[in-house]
Design an enzyme around this catalytic site. Structure first.
Site, PDB file in Angstrom:
ATOM      1  N   ALA A  67      -4.228  -1.395   6.642  1.00 35.27           N
ATOM      2  CA  ALA A  67      -2.852  -1.022   6.236  1.00 35.27           C
ATOM      3  C   ALA A  67      -3.573   0.736   6.198  1.00 35.27           C
ATOM      4  O   ALA A  67      -4.514   1.451   5.921  1.00 35.27           O
ATOM      5  CB  ALA A  67      -2.236  -0.929   5.375  1.00 35.27           C
ATOM      6  N   GLY A 110      -6.279  -4.942   6.026  1.00 37.74           N
ATOM      7  CA  GLY A 110      -5.414  -5.471   7.125  1.00 37.74           C
ATOM      8  C   GLY A 110      -6.024  -5.654   8.619  1.00 37.74           C
ATOM      9  O   GLY A 110      -5.762  -6.857   9.490  1.00 37.74           O
ATOM     10  N   GLU A 113      -7.411  -9.299   8.088  1.00 39.36           N
ATOM     11  CA  GLU A 113      -6.621 -10.252   8.462  1.00 39.36           C
ATOM     12  C   GLU A 113      -5.765 -10.168   9.560  1.00 39.36           C
ATOM     13  O   GLU A 113      -5.420 -11.332   9.865  1.00 39.36           O
ATOM     14  CB  GLU A 113      -5.559  -9.377   7.168  1.00 39.36           C
ATOM     15  N   GLU A 133      -9.646  -3.970  -1.098  1.00 38.55           N
ATOM     16  CA  GLU A 133      -7.741  -3.976  -1.546  1.00 38.55           C
ATOM     17  C   GLU A 133      -8.487  -3.386  -2.955  1.00 38.55           C
ATOM     18  O   GLU A 133      -7.067  -3.045  -3.719  1.00 38.55           O
ATOM     19  CB  GLU A 133      -6.668  -4.685  -1.256  1.00 38.55           C
TER      20      GLU A 133
HETATM   21  N1  DAK Z   1      -6.065   4.494   6.160  1.00 43.42           N
HETATM   22  C1  DAK Z   1      -5.799   5.272   6.240  1.00 43.42           C
HETATM   23  N2  DAK Z   1      -6.881   6.439   6.555  1.00 43.42           N
HETATM   24  C2  DAK Z   1      -7.769   5.033   6.765  1.00 43.42           C
HETATM   25  C3  DAK Z   1      -7.909   4.311   6.453  1.00 43.42           C
HETATM   26  C4  DAK Z   1      -7.098   3.432   6.454  1.00 43.42           C
HETATM   27  N3  DAK Z   1      -7.086   2.512   5.509  1.00 43.42           N
HETATM   28  N4  DAK Z   1      -9.745   4.270   7.049  1.00 43.42           N
HETATM   29  C5  DAK Z   1     -10.063   5.353   7.213  1.00 43.42           C
HETATM   30  N5  DAK Z   1      -8.956   6.435   7.411  1.00 43.42           N
HETATM   31  C6  DAK Z   1      -8.912   7.781   7.415  1.00 43.42           C
HETATM   32  C7  DAK Z   1      -9.883   8.612   6.656  1.00 43.42           C
HETATM   33  O1  DAK Z   1      -8.852   9.474   5.236  1.00 43.42           O
HETATM   34  C8  DAK Z   1     -10.380  10.025   7.175  1.00 43.42           C
HETATM   35  O2  DAK Z   1      -9.291  10.483   7.954  1.00 43.42           O
HETATM   36  P1  DAK Z   1     -10.130  12.259   7.354  1.00 43.42           P
HETATM   37  O3  DAK Z   1     -10.146  11.892   6.234  1.00 43.42           O
HETATM   38  O4  DAK Z   1     -10.692  12.175   8.278  1.00 43.42           O
HETATM   39  O5  DAK Z   1      -8.336  12.759   7.893  1.00 43.42           O
HETATM   40  C9  DAK Z   1     -11.054   8.808   9.090  1.00 43.42           C
HETATM   41  O6  DAK Z   1     -10.072   7.751   8.765  1.00 43.42           O
HETATM   42  C10 DAK Z   1     -12.111   8.043   8.757  1.00 43.42           C
HETATM   43  O7  DAK Z   1     -12.505   7.953   7.775  1.00 43.42           O
HETATM   44  P2  DAK Z   1     -14.347   7.534   6.740  1.00 43.42           P
HETATM   45  O8  DAK Z   1     -14.344   9.735   6.912  1.00 43.42           O
HETATM   46  O9  DAK Z   1     -13.284   7.951   5.483  1.00 43.42           O
HETATM   47  O10 DAK Z   1     -15.126   7.320   7.126  1.00 43.42           O
HETATM   48  P3  DAK Z   1     -16.296   6.690   6.932  1.00 43.42           P
HETATM   49  O11 DAK Z   1     -17.136   6.324   8.356  1.00 43.42           O
HETATM   50  O12 DAK Z   1     -17.008   7.590   6.043  1.00 43.42           O
HETATM   51  O13 DAK Z   1     -15.905   4.905   6.124  1.00 43.42           O
HETATM   52  C11 DAK Z   1     -14.367   3.146   5.445  1.00 43.42           C
HETATM   53  C12 DAK Z   1     -15.286   4.358   6.032  1.00 43.42           C
HETATM   54  C13 DAK Z   1     -14.092   2.194   6.636  1.00 43.42           C
HETATM   55  C14 DAK Z   1     -15.899   2.744   5.113  1.00 43.42           C
HETATM   56  C15 DAK Z   1     -13.613   4.673   5.129  1.00 43.42           C
HETATM   57  O14 DAK Z   1     -12.583   5.653   6.212  1.00 43.42           O
HETATM   58  C16 DAK Z   1     -12.966   3.353   3.919  1.00 43.42           C
HETATM   59  O15 DAK Z   1     -13.162   2.497   2.732  1.00 43.42           O
HETATM   60  N6  DAK Z   1     -11.247   3.291   4.241  1.00 43.42           N
HETATM   61  C17 DAK Z   1     -10.794   2.191   3.455  1.00 43.42           C
HETATM   62  C18 DAK Z   1     -10.946   0.986   3.637  1.00 43.42           C
HETATM   63  C19 DAK Z   1      -9.683  -0.021   3.476  1.00 43.42           C
HETATM   64  O16 DAK Z   1     -10.158   0.098   1.460  1.00 43.42           O
HETATM   65  N7  DAK Z   1      -9.407  -0.808   4.227  1.00 43.42           N
HETATM   66  C20 DAK Z   1      -7.479  -1.127   3.047  1.00 43.42           C
HETATM   67  C21 DAK Z   1      -6.990  -0.938   2.902  1.00 43.42           C
HETATM   68  S1  DAK Z   1      -5.033  -1.643   2.418  1.00 43.42           S
HETATM   69  C22 DAK Z   1       0.921  -5.622   4.337  1.00 43.42           C
HETATM   70  C23 DAK Z   1       0.051  -5.958   5.084  1.00 43.42           C
HETATM   71  C24 DAK Z   1      -1.426  -5.857   5.016  1.00 43.42           C
HETATM   72  C25 DAK Z   1      -1.836  -4.650   4.390  1.00 43.42           C
HETATM   73  C26 DAK Z   1      -0.964  -4.272   2.985  1.00 43.42           C
HETATM   74  C27 DAK Z   1       0.748  -5.193   2.674  1.00 43.42           C
HETATM   75  N8  DAK Z   1       2.255  -6.532   4.173  1.00 43.42           N
HETATM   76  C28 DAK Z   1       2.255  -7.326   5.524  1.00 43.42           C
HETATM   77  C29 DAK Z   1       2.840  -5.804   3.117  1.00 43.42           C
HETATM   78  C30 DAK Z   1      -3.433  -4.346   3.824  1.00 43.42           C
HETATM   79  C31 DAK Z   1      -3.892  -3.338   3.417  1.00 43.42           C
HETATM   80  C32 DAK Z   1      -4.457  -2.767   3.635  1.00 43.42           C
HETATM   81  O17 DAK Z   1      -5.853  -2.885   4.467  1.00 43.42           O
END
Ligand code: DAK
Length: 259
Positions: A67, A110, A113, A133
């Protein structure tokens, strides 16, 4: 129909519809607008009598990194409740036609998921799956704690959900999460070829086969999902959720307070 965050191609092969997530700069983070479009696209393909199987993909670097954390970062528990994202995920869960995820790169949070809402997952050797998460102070909110556990068992799911570790496509295959692993240049082709095999079957039988397999998979799932949902909302009342998401946006390690 024209979309901003996704691309849809009907008849990419006979009877196959292709949805491509298309926010490459954000690693296909699933913002609310993208989720709205996804629901519309699935609804359109599901009701099109010329489509028998749906393939969803991203790009080589990312299927979807979760997400959109930047969009979620400032939200309160009440905000999350009122947006009611769950109805969108329910709508995808209720698609009758078989869905194949063609995954390369990141399938996280997400994104992971979403692949688990699909009926089969074809992954490139570079794919990485995970539920990170916990690292931003929350837990999976769209079925991850339930579907991952059912797919790969408690012991492995618990480790991934508690540590946020990513697993490779090969590990995901060995654990039973995905259908097959292929070289990166072949993952979409392989998914489309699998879709063609499904599309060659009797369409109603294919839909009922999907429904039946899912019935085995889903027993008592709703109870687990209700619990997960409450806990997910609850976490938006914690300071650590704000901290975890702010830290991500500011590109620094989070400082947990335990409240
Ligand atoms: N959200 C927003 N931006 C994201 C992102 C994300 N999940 N993942 C990556 N980006 C953005 C980064 O901020 C960066 O943007 P800039 O800084 O360049 O503007 C760009 O994408 C490239 O990312 P990185 O520079 O970080 O790239 P790397 O190769 O160094 O790292 C990475 C890639 C995937 C390991 C890293 O970006 C990362 O850890 N990303 C976050 C992964 C994460 O934590 N995902 C879980 C998010 S929480 C729901 C339904 C679903 C959900 C919740 C509720 N309901 C139905 C209520 C789901 C929740 C989630 O998924």
């Amino acid at each position: 129909m024209s979309y901003t965050y996704i691309e849809v191609t009907k008849q990419i092969k006979p009877y196959i519809g292709l949805i491509r997530l298309n926010r490459p700069k954000e690693l296909n983070a699933l913002c609310l607008g993208l989720m709205d479009e996804l629901v519309l696209a699935f609804r359109d393909l599901d009701s099109d009598s010329e489509i028998r199987c749906i393939v969803i993909t991203g790009n080589e670097r990312a299927f979807a990194a979760g997400a959109d954390i930047k969009e979620m970062a400032g939200k309160t528990s009440t905000d999350m409740l009122q947006v009611d994202q769950f109805s969108k995920w329910e709508a995808i869960k209720n698609v009758k036609k078989p869905i194949i995820a063609a995954v390369s790169g990141f399938a996280l949070g997400g994104g992971c998921e979403l692949t688990m809402l699909c009926d089969m997952i074809v992954a490139s050797e570079s794919a990485q799956f995970g539920q990170p998460e916990i690292k931003i102070g929350v837990i999976p909110g769209a079925g991850g704690t339930q579907r991952l556990t059912r797919a790969i068992g408690k012991a492995r799911a618990m480790e991934l959900v508690l540590t946020g570790r990513f697993i490779s496509a090969q590990e995901a295959y060995d654990a039973g999460l995905i259908t097959r692993v292929v070289p990166v240049e072949l993952y979409l082709e392989e998914a489309l070829s699998l879709a063609q095999k499904v599309a060659a079957m009797a369409p109603i039988a294919a839909q009922l086969a999907k429904e039946s397999v899912n019935a085995a998979f889903n027993s008592h799932l709703d109870e687990g999902l209700r619990l997960e949902r409450k806990n997910f909302y609850l976490l938006f009342a914690t300071e650590d959720q704000t901290e975890g998401m702010e830290a991500f946006v500011e590109k620094r390690p989070p400082l947990w307070k335990g409240r």
